[in-house]
Design a protein around this motif. Structure first.
Motif, PDB file in Angstrom:
ATOM      1  N   VAL A  78     -15.590  -3.878  18.144  1.00 16.69           N
ATOM      2  CA  VAL A  78     -14.621  -2.860  18.546  1.00 16.69           C
ATOM      3  C   VAL A  78     -14.557  -2.823  20.074  1.00 16.69           C
ATOM      4  O   VAL A  78     -15.600  -2.763  20.743  1.00 16.69           O
ATOM      5  N   PHE A  79     -13.345  -2.880  20.617  1.00 17.52           N
ATOM      6  CA  PHE A  79     -13.146  -2.775  22.063  1.00 17.52           C
ATOM      7  C   PHE A  79     -11.726  -2.311  22.314  1.00 17.52           C
ATOM      8  O   PHE A  79     -10.833  -2.542  21.504  1.00 17.52           O
ATOM      9  N   GLU A  80     -11.551  -1.635  23.446  1.00 18.39           N
ATOM     10  CA  GLU A  80     -10.258  -1.065  23.800  1.00 18.39           C
ATOM     11  C   GLU A  80      -9.672  -0.382  22.567  1.00 18.39           C
ATOM     12  O   GLU A  80     -10.298   0.462  21.976  1.00 18.39           O
ATOM     13  N   ASP A  81      -8.478  -0.770  22.149  1.00 12.84           N
ATOM     14  CA  ASP A  81      -7.856  -0.160  20.972  1.00 12.84           C
ATOM     15  C   ASP A  81      -7.880  -1.090  19.764  1.00 12.84           C
ATOM     16  O   ASP A  81      -7.117  -0.885  18.821  1.00 12.84           O
ATOM     17  N   TYR A  82      -8.744  -2.091  19.789  1.00 19.45           N
ATOM     18  CA  TYR A  82      -8.728  -3.112  18.740  1.00 19.45           C
ATOM     19  C   TYR A  82     -10.061  -3.259  18.020  1.00 19.45           C
ATOM     20  O   TYR A  82     -11.121  -2.966  18.560  1.00 19.45           O
ATOM     21  N   VAL A  83      -9.948  -3.763  16.798  1.00 19.33           N
ATOM     22  CA  VAL A  83     -11.104  -4.165  16.002  1.00 19.33           C
ATOM     23  C   VAL A  83     -10.942  -5.660  15.711  1.00 19.33           C
ATOM     24  O   VAL A  83      -9.833  -6.133  15.474  1.00 19.33           O
ATOM     25  N   VAL A  84     -12.056  -6.378  15.793  1.00 21.49           N
ATOM     26  CA  VAL A  84     -12.065  -7.804  15.485  1.00 21.49           C
ATOM     27  C   VAL A  84     -13.125  -7.999  14.410  1.00 21.49           C
ATOM     28  O   VAL A  84     -14.294  -7.727  14.633  1.00 21.49           O
ATOM     29  N   GLU A  85     -12.702  -8.447  13.259  1.00 28.00           N
ATOM     30  CA  GLU A  85     -13.587  -8.631  12.115  1.00 28.00           C
ATOM     31  C   GLU A  85     -13.927 -10.105  11.949  1.00 28.00           C
ATOM     32  O   GLU A  85     -13.029 -10.943  11.822  1.00 28.00           O
ATOM     33  N   GLY A  86     -15.208 -10.410  11.963  1.00 30.14           N
ATOM     34  CA  GLY A  86     -15.651 -11.760  11.670  1.00 30.14           C
ATOM     35  C   GLY A  86     -15.785 -12.666  12.869  1.00 30.14           C
ATOM     36  O   GLY A  86     -15.799 -12.233  14.019  1.00 30.14           O
ATOM     37  N   HIS A  87     -15.869 -13.956  12.586  1.00 32.96           N
ATOM     38  CA  HIS A  87     -16.181 -14.997  13.570  1.00 32.96           C
ATOM     39  C   HIS A  87     -14.924 -15.492  14.289  1.00 32.96           C
ATOM     40  O   HIS A  87     -14.641 -16.688  14.317  1.00 32.96           O
ATOM     41  N   VAL A  88     -14.203 -14.588  14.883  1.00 37.03           N
ATOM     42  CA  VAL A  88     -12.945 -14.889  15.562  1.00 37.03           C
ATOM     43  C   VAL A  88     -13.243 -15.545  16.917  1.00 37.03           C
ATOM     44  O   VAL A  88     -13.997 -14.994  17.720  1.00 37.03           O
ATOM     45  N   PRO A  89     -12.667 -16.719  17.181  1.00 34.22           N
ATOM     46  CA  PRO A  89     -12.879 -17.366  18.475  1.00 34.22           C
ATOM     47  C   PRO A  89     -12.349 -16.521  19.636  1.00 34.22           C
ATOM     48  O   PRO A  89     -11.385 -15.766  19.487  1.00 34.22           O
ATOM     49  N   ALA A  90     -12.989 -16.680  20.797  1.00 32.79           N
ATOM     50  CA  ALA A  90     -12.612 -15.912  21.989  1.00 32.79           C
ATOM     51  C   ALA A  90     -11.164 -16.159  22.396  1.00 32.79           C
ATOM     52  O   ALA A  90     -10.517 -15.272  22.958  1.00 32.79           O
ATOM     53  N   GLN A  91     -10.629 -17.353  22.096  1.00 30.23           N
ATOM     54  CA  GLN A  91      -9.223 -17.630  22.430  1.00 30.23           C
ATOM     55  C   GLN A  91      -8.292 -16.649  21.731  1.00 30.23           C
ATOM     56  O   GLN A  91      -7.276 -16.237  22.278  1.00 30.23           O
ATOM     57  N   VAL A  92      -8.631 -16.278  20.512  1.00 27.14           N
ATOM     58  CA  VAL A  92      -7.805 -15.325  19.765  1.00 27.14           C
ATOM     59  C   VAL A  92      -7.942 -13.930  20.361  1.00 27.14           C
ATOM     60  O   VAL A  92      -6.956 -13.183  20.467  1.00 27.14           O
ATOM     61  N   ILE A  93      -9.152 -13.574  20.780  1.00 25.53           N
ATOM     62  CA  ILE A  93      -9.365 -12.283  21.436  1.00 25.53           C
ATOM     63  C   ILE A  93      -8.566 -12.233  22.739  1.00 25.53           C
ATOM     64  O   ILE A  93      -7.927 -11.222  23.045  1.00 25.53           O
ATOM     65  N   ALA A  94      -8.578 -13.319  23.492  1.00 22.41           N
ATOM     66  CA  ALA A  94      -7.799 -13.381  24.735  1.00 22.41           C
ATOM     67  C   ALA A  94      -6.310 -13.204  24.447  1.00 22.41           C
ATOM     68  O   ALA A  94      -5.606 -12.478  25.156  1.00 22.41           O
ATOM     69  N   LYS A  95      -5.822 -13.861  23.404  1.00 24.75           N
ATOM     70  CA  LYS A  95      -4.411 -13.748  22.998  1.00 24.75           C
ATOM     71  C   LYS A  95      -4.082 -12.297  22.634  1.00 24.75           C
ATOM     72  O   LYS A  95      -3.050 -11.758  23.038  1.00 24.75           O
ATOM     73  N   LEU A  96      -4.979 -11.665  21.900  1.00 26.23           N
ATOM     74  CA  LEU A  96      -4.801 -10.271  21.487  1.00 26.23           C
ATOM     75  C   LEU A  96      -4.679  -9.366  22.712  1.00 26.23           C
ATOM     76  O   LEU A  96      -3.781  -8.517  22.784  1.00 26.23           O
ATOM     77  N   LEU A  97      -5.553  -9.570  23.688  1.00 25.49           N
ATOM     78  CA  LEU A  97      -5.537  -8.723  24.885  1.00 25.49           C
ATOM     79  C   LEU A  97      -4.355  -9.026  25.804  1.00 25.49           C
ATOM     80  O   LEU A  97      -3.874  -8.145  26.505  1.00 25.49           O
ATOM     81  N   THR A  98      -3.877 -10.250  25.793  1.00 19.09           N
ATOM     82  CA  THR A  98      -2.713 -10.613  26.605  1.00 19.09           C
ATOM     83  C   THR A  98      -1.429 -10.065  25.995  1.00 19.09           C
ATOM     84  O   THR A  98      -0.602  -9.477  26.688  1.00 19.09           O
ATOM     85  N   GLU A  99      -1.290 -10.248  24.690  1.00 21.43           N
ATOM     86  CA  GLU A  99      -0.058  -9.821  24.007  1.00 21.43           C
ATOM     87  C   GLU A  99      -0.012  -8.330  23.730  1.00 21.43           C
ATOM     88  O   GLU A  99       1.059  -7.754  23.648  1.00 21.43           O
ATOM     89  N   LYS A 100      -1.173  -7.713  23.505  1.00 18.81           N
ATOM     90  CA  LYS A 100      -1.278  -6.285  23.162  1.00 18.81           C
ATOM     91  C   LYS A 100      -0.313  -5.876  22.047  1.00 18.81           C
ATOM     92  O   LYS A 100       0.517  -4.978  22.207  1.00 18.81           O
ATOM     93  N   PRO A 101      -0.381  -6.555  20.896  1.00 15.47           N
ATOM     94  CA  PRO A 101       0.522  -6.215  19.797  1.00 15.47           C
ATOM     95  C   PRO A 101       0.202  -4.832  19.207  1.00 15.47           C
ATOM     96  O   PRO A 101      -0.919  -4.328  19.353  1.00 15.47           O
ATOM     97  N   ALA A 102       1.179  -4.256  18.552  1.00 14.54           N
ATOM     98  CA  ALA A 102       1.012  -2.935  17.929  1.00 14.54           C
ATOM     99  C   ALA A 102       0.344  -3.090  16.561  1.00 14.54           C
ATOM    100  O   ALA A 102       0.949  -2.836  15.521  1.00 14.54           O
ATOM    101  N   ILE A 103      -0.913  -3.542  16.573  1.00 13.13           N
ATOM    102  CA  ILE A 103      -1.720  -3.684  15.361  1.00 13.13           C
ATOM    103  C   ILE A 103      -3.078  -3.058  15.644  1.00 13.13           C
ATOM    104  O   ILE A 103      -3.411  -2.759  16.798  1.00 13.13           O
ATOM    105  N   ASP A 104      -3.865  -2.854  14.581  1.00 13.72           N
ATOM    106  CA  ASP A 104      -5.206  -2.284  14.761  1.00 13.72           C
ATOM    107  C   ASP A 104      -6.214  -3.341  15.195  1.00 13.72           C
ATOM    108  O   ASP A 104      -7.240  -3.023  15.793  1.00 13.72           O
TER     109      ASP A 104
END
Length: 162
Positions: A97-123
């Motif tokens: 859990v960080f900022e306004d997001y939850v990341v479940e499982g073995h998600v690569p950091a590239q996907v986390i970077a994409k999430l933080l760059t795009e800031k989509p309206a998802i949980d």
């Protein structure tokens, strides 16, 4: 809050599955390391009790984020997943859990970077199960992984396939 037999059985089953399934071996995290670290001020990772790959994933994150990562092993990991609306079919062994997001499982950091760059309206996002070859897991990647968008206690479709 009292511990019901159903909660106890569910927690033990989750712990058993995640504690045994696929945490053996080591992943080649070099394949998933970033050239530049992801800027996350603070993050909290909730680990399944007795799961070694949770610690391996946390170590991988520490190598790939600029910020502080705290780890906790809660009494009831299922309750944490419910609190953050992680759908049952998308669950893995740890929840980040960080900022306004939850990341479940073995998600690569590239996907986390994409999430933080795009800031989509998802949980958040989820890579369900414990796929071989993902950061923190042993083995070799056996085909594409689907990372799902999470929103409103359900999958919102594919976020990215890697």
């Amino acid at each position: 809050m009292s511990l019901t037999r159903r909660t106890a059985v569910r927690t033990l089953a989750t712990t058993g599955v995640f504690g045994v399934a696929g945490c053996l071996g080591s992943s080649d995290a070099r394949n998933w390391n970033l050239e530049e670290n992801v800027a996350i001020a603070t993050a909290q990772q909730y680990n399944a009790p007795g799961c070694g790959c949770c610690k391996q994933y946390a170590s991988y994150l520490r190598d790939n984020i600029d910020g502080k990562l705290a780890e906790t092993v809660p009494e009831d990991i299922v309750r944490i997943k419910e609190k953050y609306n992680v759908p049952e079919d998308l669950r893995s062994c740890h929840t980040l859990v960080f900022e306004d997001y939850v990341v479940e499982g073995h998600v690569p950091a590239q996907v986390i970077a994409k999430l933080l760059t795009e800031k989509p309206a998802i949980d958040g996002v989820a890579l369900p199960g414990m796929p071989a070859g993902t950061p923190g897991m042993g083995g070799t990647k056996q085909g594409p992984w689907t990372v799902y968008a999470i929103g409103g206690k359900q999958a919102q479709g594919t976020y990215v396939e890697i």
